[in-house]
Design a protein around this motif. Structure first.
Motif: not given
Lengths: 205, 189
Positions: A99-100, A195, A103-104
């Motif tokens: 996820i991280r 996001l 999201l970057s």
């Protein structure tokens, strides 16, 4: 695609004929939205186009972003639309660890999908299940979040995340899901809208 | 839009980082987001940030991965904080310069620079100046890069007053009046 922040550009109203063709295009790309299209794009409301850097145009209705398009590629739904109608778009799921990175703004790689936390489509899991509405094709996600049909290379797809309810990214597959399962490595989605990126933060007031 | 229909879902977005609250932990302003959510939507807060929920979420990761994630999150938070601090510093140190430039003996233009540091849209402000003083007002590029607003006529004092009244975010001490040509001293604020 939208890693950098975007400045709002002036918006232009679209001709109703163009609105109509966009609408048809959108329904064609995402057959599952058919039952909801009148809610997403009421016939009366006027659609506006906003031109963004890198030949991307974003379509906005009453200050609500609906979808965007790069050149003449497939229409991709804005994440806010995905959050409102999550059942209308084909999904894959990534595991928690990925996820991280997504999201970057990293390219989505296959291991994030093939691991136990990830979900790739599982064909034939949906036989005999009810359809979403009349005219909609018989496909959808099962309880575990596996889509009922293999997705091809070049298809737009929504990325969900393990342990989260909302979608976290939208992009176009650069590798079919079947191939992804076989290979288990390499990029799967490049240049997604995620996001917290520039498009997400864009202000529509 | 018609949110009453069954199909459309309302999604809560975090008031701090604008992400859905589930994703706040990746936003870099986790602490603030947590505080916000606790106040704005206690039910959701309980669901996401309660001890059990966190436990369940991290259970599937190996210890190593957890450590890495924690380190990463820390770094991100520090970065966000630093950026915020920098911005605040920049805001307090940036100066709006109002310059009176002699154009032709008794004719003057007034140039205003430095407004963009306060997050103002120069085009809009220029329009406002024009309306307020009933003169020409435009955004021009300066040779050193960047842009300034040029207003026709000597309206330096009025502009100062107008700025202070309309844009409260500009502190009075940060406005500087300069008179060009004669190179007379600047009278601050």
């Amino acid at each position: 695609m939208f890693k950098k922040d975007i400045n709002p550009a002036p918006r232009q109203k679209l001709k109703s004929s163009i609105q109509r063709s966009l609408r048809a295009n959108f329904v064609e790309t995402y057959p599952l939205v058919t039952p909801f299209i009148d809610e997403i794009m009421p016939k009366k409301a006027s659609l506006e186009q906003m031109k963004l850097p890198d030949r991307v145009s974003l379509y906005v209705q009453d200050g609500v972003p609906l979808f965007f398009q790069h050149d003449n590629d497939a229409l991709l739904p804005h994440l806010r639309l995905v959050h409102r109608f999550p059942q209308c778009f084909p999904t894959i799921r990534i595991d928690r660890g990925a996820i991280r990175f997504v999201l970057s703004g990293a390219t989505l790689m296959a291991p994030g999908l093939t691991s136990p936390g990830g979900r790739l489509p599982l064909p034939d899991a949906r036989e005999g299940k009810e359809t979403l509405g009349e005219g909609a094709p018989n496909e959808g996600a099962d309880e575990e979040g596996r889509w009922s049909r293999e997705l091809e290379k070049g298809e737009p797809v929504v990325v969900m995340a393990e342990g989260k309810e909302e979608a976290c990214a939208v992009g176009v597959l650069v590798m079919g899901t079947k191939e992804c399962k076989e290979k288990g490595k390499g990029p799967v989605i490049e240049e997604a809208h995620f996001l917290g990126d520039g498009l997400w933060k864009l202000n529509f007031d | 839009m018609a949110e009453t229909a069954s199909a459309s879902r309302e999604v809560v977005y975090c008031g701090v980082c604008t992400l859905p609250p589930e994703y706040c932990e990746y936003g870099g302003t986790t602490k603030k987001c947590q505080e916000w959510l606790e106040k704005a939507n206690p039910a959701l807060y309980e669901r996401i940030w309660s001890a059990e929920a966190l436990e369940a979420a991290t259970a599937s990761l190996s210890i190593e991965a957890k450590e890495r994630a924690a380190k990463d999150a820390k770094k991100k938070a520090a970065k966000a904080e630093a950026a915020e601090q920098k911005q605040a510093e920049k805001l307090s140190s940036s100066v709006v310069t109002i310059k009176r430039i002699e154009r032709n003996k008794r004719k003057y233009v007034t140039s205003v620079s430095g407004l963009e540091a306060f997050g103002l849209d120069l085009k809009k402000v220029a329009k406002d100046f024009g309306k307020k003083f009933a003169t020409g007002s435009s955004v021009t590029k300066v040779p050193s890069g960047g842009e300034e607003i040029v207003v026709q006529g000597d309206v330096s004092d009025e502009i100062e007053e107008f700025l202070l009244e309309k844009y409260k975010e500009i502190p009075e001490d940060n406005i500087e009046l300069v008179e060009d040509k004669k190179k007379k001293g600047a009278a601050a604020g």
